[in-house]
Design a protein around this motif. Structure first.
Motif, PDB file in Angstrom:
ATOM      1  N   GLY A  40       0.800  -1.224   0.000  1.00 31.43           N
ATOM      2  CA  GLY A  40       0.000   0.000   0.000  1.00 31.43           C
ATOM      3  C   GLY A  40       0.831   1.271   0.000  1.00 31.43           C
ATOM      4  N   LEU A  41       2.000   1.210  -0.627  1.00 31.81           N
ATOM      5  CA  LEU A  41       2.911   2.355  -0.643  1.00 31.81           C
ATOM      6  C   LEU A  41       3.015   2.952  -2.044  1.00 31.81           C
ATOM      7  N   SER A  42       3.306   4.230  -2.096  1.00 29.66           N
ATOM      8  CA  SER A  42       3.575   4.886  -3.381  1.00 29.66           C
ATOM      9  C   SER A  42       5.054   4.698  -3.717  1.00 29.66           C
ATOM     10  N   GLN A  43       5.415   4.981  -4.949  1.00 32.77           N
ATOM     11  CA  GLN A  43       6.825   4.926  -5.340  1.00 32.77           C
ATOM     12  C   GLN A  43       7.632   5.905  -4.495  1.00 32.77           C
ATOM     13  N   GLU A  44       7.066   7.063  -4.257  1.00 35.09           N
ATOM     14  CA  GLU A  44       7.762   8.076  -3.459  1.00 35.09           C
ATOM     15  C   GLU A  44       7.982   7.590  -2.021  1.00 35.09           C
ATOM     16  N   ASP A  45       6.970   6.946  -1.438  1.00 37.29           N
ATOM     17  CA  ASP A  45       7.113   6.395  -0.085  1.00 37.29           C
ATOM     18  C   ASP A  45       8.249   5.382  -0.020  1.00 37.29           C
ATOM     19  N   VAL A  46       8.255   4.449  -0.956  1.00 35.51           N
ATOM     20  CA  VAL A  46       9.288   3.404  -0.960  1.00 35.51           C
ATOM     21  C   VAL A  46      10.664   4.027  -1.130  1.00 35.51           C
ATOM     22  N   ALA A  47      10.792   4.918  -2.095  1.00 37.20           N
ATOM     23  CA  ALA A  47      12.088   5.548  -2.356  1.00 37.20           C
ATOM     24  C   ALA A  47      12.590   6.289  -1.117  1.00 37.20           C
ATOM     25  N   TYR A  48      11.738   7.095  -0.504  1.00 40.51           N
ATOM     26  CA  TYR A  48      12.131   7.873   0.669  1.00 40.51           C
ATOM     27  C   TYR A  48      12.564   6.960   1.808  1.00 40.51           C
ATOM     28  N   ARG A  49      11.766   5.945   2.102  1.00 38.49           N
ATOM     29  CA  ARG A  49      12.060   5.038   3.216  1.00 38.49           C
ATOM     30  C   ARG A  49      13.319   4.209   2.974  1.00 38.49           C
ATOM     31  N   ALA A  50      13.637   3.956   1.701  1.00 37.67           N
ATOM     32  CA  ALA A  50      14.834   3.178   1.365  1.00 37.67           C
ATOM     33  C   ALA A  50      16.069   4.059   1.184  1.00 37.67           C
ATOM     34  N   GLY A  51      15.892   5.372   1.263  1.00 38.88           N
ATOM     35  CA  GLY A  51      17.024   6.279   1.091  1.00 38.88           C
ATOM     36  C   GLY A  51      17.454   6.434  -0.355  1.00 38.88           C
ATOM     37  N   LEU A  52      16.492   6.280  -1.268  1.00 35.54           N
ATOM     38  CA  LEU A  52      16.775   6.403  -2.698  1.00 35.54           C
ATOM     39  C   LEU A  52      16.082   7.632  -3.269  1.00 35.54           C
ATOM     40  N   ALA A  53      16.601   8.127  -4.361  1.00 37.68           N
ATOM     41  CA  ALA A  53      15.894   9.171  -5.100  1.00 37.68           C
ATOM     42  C   ALA A  53      14.662   8.535  -5.737  1.00 37.68           C
ATOM     43  N   ARG A  54      13.576   9.273  -5.812  1.00 35.85           N
ATOM     44  CA  ARG A  54      12.353   8.740  -6.416  1.00 35.85           C
ATOM     45  C   ARG A  54      12.613   8.269  -7.843  1.00 35.85           C
ATOM     46  N   TYR A  55      13.375   9.062  -8.595  1.00 31.39           N
ATOM     47  CA  TYR A  55      13.692   8.705  -9.981  1.00 31.39           C
ATOM     48  C   TYR A  55      14.422   7.362 -10.046  1.00 31.39           C
ATOM     49  N   TYR A  57      14.263   4.864  -7.911  1.00 32.03           N
ATOM     50  CA  TYR A  57      13.319   3.782  -7.653  1.00 32.03           C
ATOM     51  C   TYR A  57      12.384   3.566  -8.845  1.00 32.03           C
ATOM     52  N   GLN A  58      11.938   4.632  -9.456  1.00 23.20           N
ATOM     53  CA  GLN A  58      11.076   4.498 -10.640  1.00 23.20           C
ATOM     54  C   GLN A  58      11.783   3.700 -11.727  1.00 23.20           C
ATOM     55  N   ARG A  59      13.069   3.930 -11.895  1.00 20.85           N
ATOM     56  CA  ARG A  59      13.832   3.186 -12.910  1.00 20.85           C
ATOM     57  C   ARG A  59      13.909   1.704 -12.537  1.00 20.85           C
ATOM     58  N   TYR A  60      14.038   1.398 -11.262  1.00 20.96           N
ATOM     59  CA  TYR A  60      14.047  -0.008 -10.837  1.00 20.96           C
ATOM     60  C   TYR A  60      12.721  -0.672 -11.190  1.00 20.96           C
ATOM     61  N   GLU A  61      11.617   0.062 -11.001  1.00 19.41           N
ATOM     62  CA  GLU A  61      10.307  -0.503 -11.335  1.00 19.41           C
ATOM     63  C   GLU A  61      10.095  -0.599 -12.839  1.00 19.41           C
ATOM     64  N   LYS A  62      10.862   0.142 -13.607  1.00 16.12           N
ATOM     65  CA  LYS A  62      10.798   0.011 -15.063  1.00 16.12           C
ATOM     66  C   LYS A  62      11.729  -1.083 -15.561  1.00 16.12           C
ATOM     67  N   GLY A  63      12.659  -1.483 -14.710  1.00 19.70           N
ATOM     68  CA  GLY A  63      13.618  -2.513 -15.097  1.00 19.70           C
ATOM     69  C   GLY A  63      14.753  -1.993 -15.946  1.00 19.70           C
ATOM     70  N   GLU A  64      14.925  -0.670 -15.959  1.00 17.67           N
ATOM     71  CA  GLU A  64      15.979  -0.060 -16.761  1.00 17.67           C
ATOM     72  C   GLU A  64      16.762   0.961 -15.938  1.00 17.67           C
ATOM     73  N   SER A  65      18.065   1.031 -16.181  1.00 22.48           N
ATOM     74  CA  SER A  65      18.857   2.075 -15.541  1.00 22.48           C
ATOM     75  C   SER A  65      18.840   3.335 -16.406  1.00 22.48           C
ATOM     76  N   ARG A  66      18.728   3.136 -17.695  1.00 20.91           N
ATOM     77  CA  ARG A  66      18.456   4.198 -18.679  1.00 20.91           C
ATOM     78  C   ARG A  66      17.849   3.499 -19.886  1.00 20.91           C
ATOM     79  N   ALA A  67      17.325   4.234 -20.817  1.00 25.01           N
ATOM     80  CA  ALA A  67      16.603   3.640 -21.949  1.00 25.01           C
ATOM     81  C   ALA A  67      17.407   2.522 -22.612  1.00 25.01           C
TER      82      ALA A  67
END
Length: 103
Positions: A40-55, A57-67
């Motif tokens: 029940g967490l947002s990407q921003e919640d997970v990133a913040y709690r894990a000490g990561l930048a939101r961007y 974490y978003q890339r991890y959920e996309k499965g890519e480090s860059r395009a």
């Protein structure tokens, strides 16, 4: 790349291994989205709690480090994400893992 038993032999990148890693990164991305949704967490919640930048974490959920390049999160990030998502690392990492020894 050099094989450990033959220091003089140069080995070309193995396209099969690259494809397996891309598939693994995709399965990890799907698993992260699933676990985050279950928690029940947002990407921003997970990133913040894990000490990561939101961007990041978003890339991890996309499965890519860059395009076009599969993600390869550091162990430190994976451990932090597992803790935030309330799972063991082994539950978060998909099976089977690719055999990367040829690298």
């Amino acid at each position: 790349m050099r094989r450990p038993n033959d220091p003089g032999q140069v080995v070309a990148r193995d396209e099969q291994v690259d494809a397996e890693w891309a598939d693994f990164a995709h399965r990890l991305a799907v698993r992260l989205r699933q676990l985050r949704s279950n928690a029940g967490l947002s990407q921003e919640d997970v990133a913040y709690r894990a000490g990561l930048a939101r961007y990041t974490y978003q890339r991890y959920e996309k499965g890519e480090s860059r395009a076009g390049v599969p993600s390869n999160p550091p162990l430190r990030s994976l451990l932090a994400l597992a803790r935030v998502l309330g799972v063991e690392l082994a539950e978060m990492v998909p099976e089977p893992a690719p055999d990367l020894r040829v690298r």
